[in-house]
Enzyme design. Structure first.
Site, PDB file in Angstrom:
ATOM      1  N   LYS A  33      12.964  28.260  46.323  1.00 27.45           N
ATOM      2  CA  LYS A  33      12.364  29.433  46.982  1.00 27.45           C
ATOM      3  C   LYS A  33      10.938  29.584  46.500  1.00 27.45           C
ATOM      4  CE  LYS A  33      12.200  32.205  43.192  1.00 27.45           C
ATOM      5  NZ  LYS A  33      10.954  32.760  42.597  1.00 27.45           N
ATOM      6  N   GLY A 119       9.491  28.506  38.505  1.00 24.77           N
ATOM      7  CA  GLY A 119       9.270  29.610  39.429  1.00 24.77           C
ATOM      8  C   GLY A 119       9.823  29.374  40.817  1.00 24.77           C
ATOM      9  N   GLY A 122      15.317  27.189  40.838  1.00 26.18           N
ATOM     10  CA  GLY A 122      16.229  26.055  40.872  1.00 26.18           C
ATOM     11  C   GLY A 122      17.587  26.327  40.260  1.00 26.18           C
ATOM     12  N   SER A 124      19.086  29.221  39.644  1.00 27.80           N
ATOM     13  CA  SER A 124      19.818  30.246  40.397  1.00 27.80           C
ATOM     14  C   SER A 124      20.372  29.681  41.698  1.00 27.80           C
ATOM     15  CB  SER A 124      18.899  31.431  40.698  1.00 27.80           C
ATOM     16  OG  SER A 124      18.504  32.090  39.519  1.00 27.80           O
ATOM     17  N   ASP A 154      18.586  36.565  40.449  1.00 26.65           N
ATOM     18  CA  ASP A 154      18.143  35.836  41.640  1.00 26.65           C
ATOM     19  C   ASP A 154      19.287  35.163  42.388  1.00 26.65           C
ATOM     20  OD1 ASP A 154      15.510  36.489  41.336  1.00 26.65           O
ATOM     21  OD2 ASP A 154      14.865  34.535  40.593  1.00 26.65           O
TER      22      ASP A 154
END
Length: 299
Positions: A33, A119, A122, A124, A154
């Protein structure tokens, strides 16, 4: 949704998949994300931070291969990570198997494609994909969002499988209509602890107002510069010069709205087309061979 066995991994949509037979093995994409914007409103009385963030899944990510087995085992390829309860995938699998009352286990292979502590969410995403894959393999009336939240703030986002406005500690999710957008990811080889990033923000008391979500969505559709920011970018980039270099390189490549994702160190910028994204990624990789550079799209 993922293909049947043998096809390329795709994002997992548990609502549309038939259950797997115990003899089947399936491979799934655990999508990365980016935060198209991240506002940290302040510190809550429970010690967590109040967030206001637009999160978007991507078509790039880690890969998970899962099959039923007598016991739970985890193998990791592509990174030196533990394969026991210290690994979030293992903990997610153990949590689901226990909640579902499964007497057996699963063999899980995690193929790390994303940089660590980058960031991009990965870990999660790997955990959420594990939960959904096991729910397909061992169907049971388990509350996946509640279970996901015990694994990390997350993780519930990755169960949603689409762009969302994340509020609270990241667990209050509102789906958003984000168009597919090409972009380039750059990680300059720096690992950033989220704990450190938020601690630096707290030191500076650099809390921020909420995002202009409507303006951000309109700018995405019109391919304009995004009216956005990442509250963590200033404190983190001030301590990691390679992040400043990555942001400058993305801007120099002719891409728009360069921004750090999450707590870093991965940065991204938007492209007008897939062709521009791939050309920029190739140029950036040639200029900075030690960086991790990927052209991708939002889901």
């Amino acid at each position: 949704m993922p293909p049947e066995c043998g096809g390329p991994p795709m994002p997992l949509d548990p609502l549309t998949l038939r259950p797997l037979a115990p003899s089947e093995t399936a491979t799934y994409l655990a999508p990365a994300k980016v935060n198209l914007g991240l506002s940290v409103r302040g510190l809550r009385t429970d010690g967590y931070h109040e967030l206001h963030s637009v999160m978007v899944p991507l078509v790039v990510g880690d890969e998970l291969e899962i099959a039923a087995a007598d016991t739970l085992t985890l193998r990791v390829e592509g990174a030196a990570l533990p394969t026991d309860e210290r690994n979030l995938v293992y903990r997610a699998a153990r949590a689901y198997l226990d909640a579902a009352g499964v007497s057996g286990g699963a063999t899980i292979t995690l193929r790390k494609r994303l940089p660590l502590a980058s960031g991009l969410g990965g870990g999660s995403s790997d955990a959420a994909t594990t939960l959904m894959a096991l729910a397909r393999l061992f169907p049971a009336p388990v509350n996946l969002p509640a279970l996901a939240l015990t694994l990390g703030a997350d993780v519930p986002f990755f169960l949603l499988g689409q762009a969302a406005l994340a509020q609270g500690i990241g667990d209050v999710l509102t789906p958003l209509p984000v168009p597919q957008v090409p972009l380039v990811l750059v990680n300059p080889g720096v690992e950033v602890s989220a704990r450190d990033a938020y601690a630096w923000l707290d030191e500076e008391e650099a809390f921020t107002p909420p995002l202009d979500v409507e303006g951000l969505l309109a700018a995405l559709t019109a391919q304009h510069e995004l009216p956005t920011f990442n509250a963590l970018q200033g404190p983190v980039a001030a301590r990691h010069a390679p992040i400043q270099a990555a942001l400058a390189a993305l801007s120099s490549a002719g891409l728009r709205s360069p921004l750090m994702s999450g707590s870093g160190a991965t940065c991204f910028a938007l492209a007008a087309s897939d062709a521009q994204a791939h050309a920029a990624a190739q140029a950036l990789q040639a200029q900075h061979p030690a960086w991790w550079v990927v052209a991708t799209r939002t889901l």
